[in-house]
Design an enzyme around this catalytic site. Structure first.
Site, mmCIF file in Angstrom:
data_model
loop_
_atom_site.group_PDB
_atom_site.id
_atom_site.type_symbol
_atom_site.label_atom_id
_atom_site.label_comp_id
_atom_site.label_asym_id
_atom_site.label_seq_id
_atom_site.Cartn_x
_atom_site.Cartn_y
_atom_site.Cartn_z
ATOM 1 N N HIS A 207 88.051 -19.509 59.516
ATOM 2 C CA HIS A 207 88.648 -18.181 59.665
ATOM 3 C C HIS A 207 88.515 -17.631 61.082
ATOM 4 O O HIS A 207 89.092 -16.585 61.398
ATOM 5 C CB HIS A 207 88.025 -17.189 58.667
ATOM 6 C CG HIS A 207 86.608 -16.835 58.972
ATOM 7 N ND1 HIS A 207 85.528 -17.457 58.385
ATOM 8 C CD2 HIS A 207 86.078 -15.914 59.808
ATOM 9 C CE1 HIS A 207 84.411 -16.931 58.844
ATOM 10 N NE2 HIS A 207 84.714 -15.994 59.708
ATOM 11 N N ASP A 237 86.698 -23.345 54.552
ATOM 12 C CA ASP A 237 86.452 -22.504 55.723
ATOM 13 C C ASP A 237 85.776 -23.311 56.830
ATOM 14 O O ASP A 237 84.591 -23.159 57.099
ATOM 15 C CB ASP A 237 85.597 -21.290 55.354
ATOM 16 C CG ASP A 237 85.651 -20.189 56.411
ATOM 17 O OD1 ASP A 237 86.330 -20.387 57.441
ATOM 18 O OD2 ASP A 237 85.013 -19.141 56.207
ATOM 19 N N GLY A 318 80.356 -11.854 64.008
ATOM 20 C CA GLY A 318 80.003 -12.678 65.159
ATOM 21 C C GLY A 318 79.138 -13.861 64.792
ATOM 22 O O GLY A 318 79.029 -14.833 65.545
ATOM 23 N N SER A 320 79.802 -15.765 62.246
ATOM 24 C CA SER A 320 80.678 -16.733 61.599
ATOM 25 C C SER A 320 80.620 -18.088 62.285
ATOM 26 O O SER A 320 80.639 -18.186 63.519
ATOM 27 C CB SER A 320 82.129 -16.247 61.636
ATOM 28 O OG SER A 320 82.355 -15.296 60.634
ATOM 29 N N SER A 335 80.322 -18.693 56.516
ATOM 30 C CA SER A 335 81.668 -18.259 56.131
ATOM 31 C C SER A 335 81.750 -16.738 56.128
ATOM 32 O O SER A 335 82.395 -16.142 56.979
ATOM 33 C CB SER A 335 82.037 -18.829 54.754
ATOM 34 O OG SER A 335 83.282 -18.319 54.311
#
Length: 390
Positions: A207, A237, A318, A320, A335
């Site tokens: 993402h 993801d 941030g 992720s 995720s």
């Protein structure tokens, strides 16, 4: 949804550079760090792996019609959910602890299939809670009363295994659009360095950006790190970022958690329920927690992601794409979830083995680069720590 405060081990405010590569807001796993001790006691790594292997082996042998999963108990021993006395006796004879339950894994999987086939509702998730022998459906504050009533009706139609919960906060992917790390995207964290045998790549969350997204090591967008060449989101993801020329030449897999030290990643495995784990991210640094469920489904506003690892870890925008690991064993990449590192929350992770297989890559510098199929719970966290330049 409970919001127990989770311990953030260390907040990283400044990242170390290794091999001349400085990625500012982008956390780079070439950097060196040290993994602090996990809270509570845990068995040695070799023993912990044996414990997890014992439980999963019994489930495989007895089958999903007679079992409902396994996990690591609070005492570090394997626990296997069983539906009949004969299965319980076999589990006990193998040195594990049986727990008699009403519903088999076949029953629980049937319930999740019915949930999956229903119309999608953003802001919801469901997981199989092995310890309670239930499918837990959660809805965040964005879910309307109408949708909540519809979900509750569906749960009643499915029957006993399903439990409904309203939770605080909202489900979001942990992307921060306020920091320009790559074009038209936002701030993310590097998960692991991977290779296809010919080139070097970054594995991060899907993402974070579609194919073609350009990643920079500075907020001004002048120092290019690489470009996303493959992205899988929603559904899964994960994404693959190819290093710009010369940027990945010295790539290794040592997870940065600050203070110039690191934990070397030495293998890959699937996560286990009850496993003590760590997460590192460019916003909040290092946090520790526990795996609470596998194969979770989350209906983010952007789309549905399945097959995720659910944990008690916190994360913030941030973080992720950052790595999930346990004692030098790579488990997944961040995720999304709900809550934050002040109030606590739930964070979901993309399992790394699924990503590596789909992308046909392996971890850089790791013998074989893939899992031997054995889960690896946390042990004493001092193992695998290395100093800068090691």
């Amino acid at each position: 949804m409970r919001h127990a405060r989770r311990r953030v081990v260390r907040r990283v405010t400044r990242l170390a550079a290794v091999g001349g590569l400085l990625c500012g807001g982008l956390m780079v796993t070439q950097a060196m760090a040290s993994e602090p001790p996990a809270s509570g006691s845990a068995p040695p790594t070799s023993t912990a792996r044996t414990v997890a292997g014992t439980g999963s082996g019994l489930v495989s042998r007895l089958g999903d019609a007679r079992t409902a999963g396994s996990w690591i108990g609070a005492d570090g021993e394997p626990v296997v959910a069983v539906t009949d006395e004969e299965a319980a006796a076999e589990v006990k004879a193998a040195g594990a602890r049986p727990k008699k339950v009403r519903y088999s894994m076949d029953d629980l999987n049937s319930a999740t299939e019915k949930l999956r086939s229903a119309p999608r509702v953003a802001g919801t998730s469901w997981v199989i809670d092995r310890s309670s022998n239930e499918v837990v459906v959660r809805a965040d504050k964005t879910v309307s009363s109408k949708d909540w009533k519809r979900l509750t009706k569906l749960a009643e139609e499915i029957g006993g295994p399903v439990r409904m919960e309203r939770m605080e906060g909202t489900y979001t992917t942990r992307l921060n659009g306020g920091r320009p790390i790559f074009a038209s995207g936002g701030r993310c964290s590097v998960g692991f360095n991977v290779t296809n045998g010919q080139g070097q790549f970054i594995l991060t969350a899907g993402h974070c950006g579609p194919a073609g997204s350009v990643w920079f090591s500075d907020t001004a967008g002048t120092q290019q790190v690489g470009r996303t060449i493959t992205s899988n989101f929603p559904g899964a993801d994960f994404s693959l970022v190819q290093y710009a020329e010369g940027q990945g030449d010295d790539a290794t897999n040592v997870v940065d958690i600050g203070d110039g030290r690191g934990v070397r990643i030495t293998s890959v495995a699937d996560a286990t329920v009850g496993q003590k784990v760590f997460r590192s991210g460019s916003t909040t640094g290092l946090a520790d927690g526990e795996v609470t469920a596998l194969d979770a489904t989350v209906n983010y506003p952007e789309g549905t992601v399945t097959g995720l690892i659910e944990t008690t870890l916190c994360a913030e925008p941030g973080d992720s794409g950052g790595p999930l690991f346990s004692e030098g064993v790579a488990l997944g990449v961040t995720s999304g979830g709900n809550g934050d590192c002040e109030s606590g929350g739930t964070t979901f992770f993309q399992p790394i083995n699924k990503a590596l297989t789909a992308l046909n890559v392996q971890l850089t510098g790791v013998e074989g680069g893939s899992s031997a199929g054995e889960p690896a719970p946390a042990a004493s966290a001092s193992e695998g720590a290395v100093a800068p330049g090691a």
